[in-house]
Design a protein around this motif. Structure first.
Motif, short mmCIF file in Angstrom:
data_model
loop_
_atom_site.label_atom_id
_atom_site.label_comp_id
_atom_site.label_asym_id
_atom_site.label_seq_id
_atom_site.Cartn_x
_atom_site.Cartn_y
_atom_site.Cartn_z
N TYR A 137 7.46 -1.86 7.49
CA TYR A 137 7.78 -0.49 7.88
C TYR A 137 7.31 -0.23 9.32
CZ TYR A 137 7.83 4.48 8.46
OH TYR A 137 8.06 5.73 8.97
N GLN A 138 6.09 -0.64 9.61
CA GLN A 138 5.52 -0.43 10.95
C GLN A 138 6.33 -1.14 12.03
OE1 GLN A 138 3.55 2.41 10.18
NE2 GLN A 138 2.83 1.62 12.12
N HIS A 139 7.03 -2.19 11.67
CA HIS A 139 7.86 -2.92 12.62
C HIS A 139 9.33 -2.46 12.59
CE1 HIS A 139 4.37 -5.61 12.70
NE2 HIS A 139 4.79 -5.87 13.94
N GLY A 140 9.59 -1.35 11.92
CA GLY A 140 10.93 -0.77 11.91
C GLY A 140 11.93 -1.50 11.03
N LEU A 141 11.44 -2.25 10.05
CA LEU A 141 12.32 -3.07 9.23
C LEU A 141 12.70 -2.43 7.89
CD1 LEU A 141 10.57 -6.50 9.88
CD2 LEU A 141 12.58 -5.54 11.04
N ILE A 142 12.17 -1.26 7.61
CA ILE A 142 12.50 -0.56 6.36
C ILE A 142 13.09 0.80 6.74
CG2 ILE A 142 11.64 0.46 4.23
CD1 ILE A 142 9.54 -1.73 4.14
N ASN A 143 14.30 1.06 6.29
CA ASN A 143 14.98 2.31 6.63
C ASN A 143 15.32 3.17 5.42
OD1 ASN A 143 16.97 0.65 5.57
ND2 ASN A 143 18.57 1.59 6.80
N SER A 144 15.01 2.67 4.21
CA SER A 144 15.36 3.43 3.02
C SER A 144 14.49 2.97 1.84
CB SER A 144 16.83 3.22 2.66
OG SER A 144 17.03 1.88 2.23
N GLU A 145 14.52 3.77 0.79
CA GLU A 145 13.78 3.38 -0.42
C GLU A 145 14.38 2.11 -1.02
OE1 GLU A 145 12.84 5.32 -4.71
OE2 GLU A 145 12.22 6.49 -2.96
N HIS B 110 0.97 4.92 2.23
CA HIS B 110 1.03 4.74 3.68
C HIS B 110 1.46 6.07 4.28
CE1 HIS B 110 1.49 2.61 7.46
NE2 HIS B 110 2.61 3.29 7.64
N GLY B 111 0.53 6.71 5.01
CA GLY B 111 0.84 7.97 5.64
C GLY B 111 1.44 7.78 7.02
N VAL B 112 2.44 8.58 7.34
CA VAL B 112 3.17 8.49 8.60
C VAL B 112 2.79 9.70 9.47
CG1 VAL B 112 5.46 8.50 9.66
CG2 VAL B 112 5.09 7.30 7.50
N GLY B 113 2.55 9.45 10.73
CA GLY B 113 2.24 10.52 11.66
C GLY B 113 0.78 10.93 11.59
N GLY B 114 0.46 12.01 12.27
CA GLY B 114 -0.89 12.53 12.23
C GLY B 114 -1.72 11.96 13.30
N LYS C 179 8.18 5.51 -3.69
CA LYS C 179 8.71 6.67 -2.98
C LYS C 179 8.74 6.34 -1.49
CE LYS C 179 9.76 9.79 -5.87
NZ LYS C 179 11.17 9.97 -6.12
N PHE C 180 9.85 6.67 -0.85
CA PHE C 180 10.00 6.42 0.58
C PHE C 180 10.60 7.66 1.23
CE2 PHE C 180 12.40 4.97 4.30
CZ PHE C 180 11.44 4.24 4.98
N VAL C 181 9.74 8.48 1.81
CA VAL C 181 10.18 9.68 2.50
C VAL C 181 9.30 9.84 3.75
CG1 VAL C 181 10.76 12.14 2.26
CG2 VAL C 181 10.73 10.69 0.24
N GLN D 282 -0.65 -5.67 -4.54
CA GLN D 282 -1.29 -5.17 -3.33
C GLN D 282 -0.84 -5.95 -2.10
OE1 GLN D 282 -5.52 -4.88 -4.00
NE2 GLN D 282 -5.24 -3.39 -5.64
N GLN D 283 -0.72 -7.26 -2.21
CA GLN D 283 -0.24 -8.06 -1.08
C GLN D 283 1.21 -7.73 -0.74
OE1 GLN D 283 -1.07 -12.19 -1.96
NE2 GLN D 283 -3.24 -11.96 -1.55
N ALA D 284 2.03 -7.53 -1.76
CA ALA D 284 3.42 -7.14 -1.52
C ALA D 284 3.46 -5.79 -0.79
CB ALA D 284 4.19 -7.07 -2.84
N TRP D 285 2.58 -4.88 -1.17
CA TRP D 285 2.53 -3.56 -0.52
C TRP D 285 2.11 -3.70 0.94
CZ3 TRP D 285 4.73 0.81 -0.83
CH2 TRP D 285 4.24 1.91 -0.13
N PHE D 286 1.11 -4.51 1.22
CA PHE D 286 0.68 -4.71 2.61
C PHE D 286 1.83 -5.28 3.44
CE2 PHE D 286 -3.79 -5.23 0.77
CZ PHE D 286 -4.08 -3.89 0.94
N THR D 287 2.58 -6.20 2.88
CA THR D 287 3.74 -6.76 3.56
C THR D 287 4.79 -5.67 3.83
OG1 THR D 287 3.38 -8.94 2.57
CG2 THR D 287 5.60 -8.48 3.39
N ALA D 288 5.00 -4.80 2.85
CA ALA D 288 5.97 -3.71 3.01
C ALA D 288 5.52 -2.73 4.09
CB ALA D 288 6.17 -2.99 1.68
#
Length: 167
Positions: free
Chosen positions: A18-26, A163-167, A79-81, A8-14
């Motif tokens: 993502y929110q800081h634009g540091l993840i671009n792919s799965e 983690h939901g994106v948009g909306g 999953k990363f989409v 869970q902590q690893a997920w929160f870090t991920a």
């Protein structure tokens, strides 16, 4: 630290990355989760994409597994989409099949030969089954109630992280 808390902590870090634009792919998400789990669980072995041959089902390749001694203690499917709706049903099926698999199987490679070592592993009866997804906010892959219903037979063993994106 427990495996569940580390995941869970690893997920929160991920999600923060993502929110800081540091993840671009799965692959980047995969790498970040792997590194976080290695640092949080130093007495466990973390493997990426091991091949597990399951009788009558074929070869399964989970994204990440966490080993404690000779037991698979957690299986993580990612999953990363973020721009669309993740297709995830086969990932849930993979988790379900592996959770029920009772045979032992090789995982480790001999660095000199490149072949499997004779060491064998089993999926633990209390193995944590993680489905983690970043996708559109209204995608089924990030619907906690729907995921819980789909994997309800595993009770607290199943851990959906979304983690939901948009909306």
């Amino acid at each position: 630290m427990t495996i569940s808390v580390a995941i869970q902590q690893a997920w929160f870090t991920a999600c923060d990355a993502y929110q800081h634009g540091l993840i671009n792919s799965e692959c980047t998400l995969h790498s970040l989760i792997y590194a976080e789990l290695r640092s949080r669980l130093p007495d466990h072995l973390i493997l990426c994409e091991p091949q597990i041959n399951v009788e009558r089902h074929g070869c399964f390749v989970p994204d990440i597994i966490v080993l404690k001694d000779r037991t698979v203690a957690a299986i993580v499917e990612l999953k990363f989409v973020p721009h669309y709706y993740p297709v995830f049903e086969l990932d849930l099926r993979k988790l379900a099949v592996l959770a029920a698999y009772e045979q032992s199987f090789p995982l480790l490679l001999d660095p000199e030969s490149g072949r499997f070592t004779p060491d064998s592993f089993r999926v633990g009866s209390d193995c944590i089954l993680v489905f983690a997804a970043i996708g559109q906010h209204d995608a089924a892959a990030v619907d906690l109630l729907g995921l819980g219903a789909a994997m309800g037979q595993f009770g607290e063993r199943f851990v959906p992280l979304v983690h939901g994106v948009g909306g």
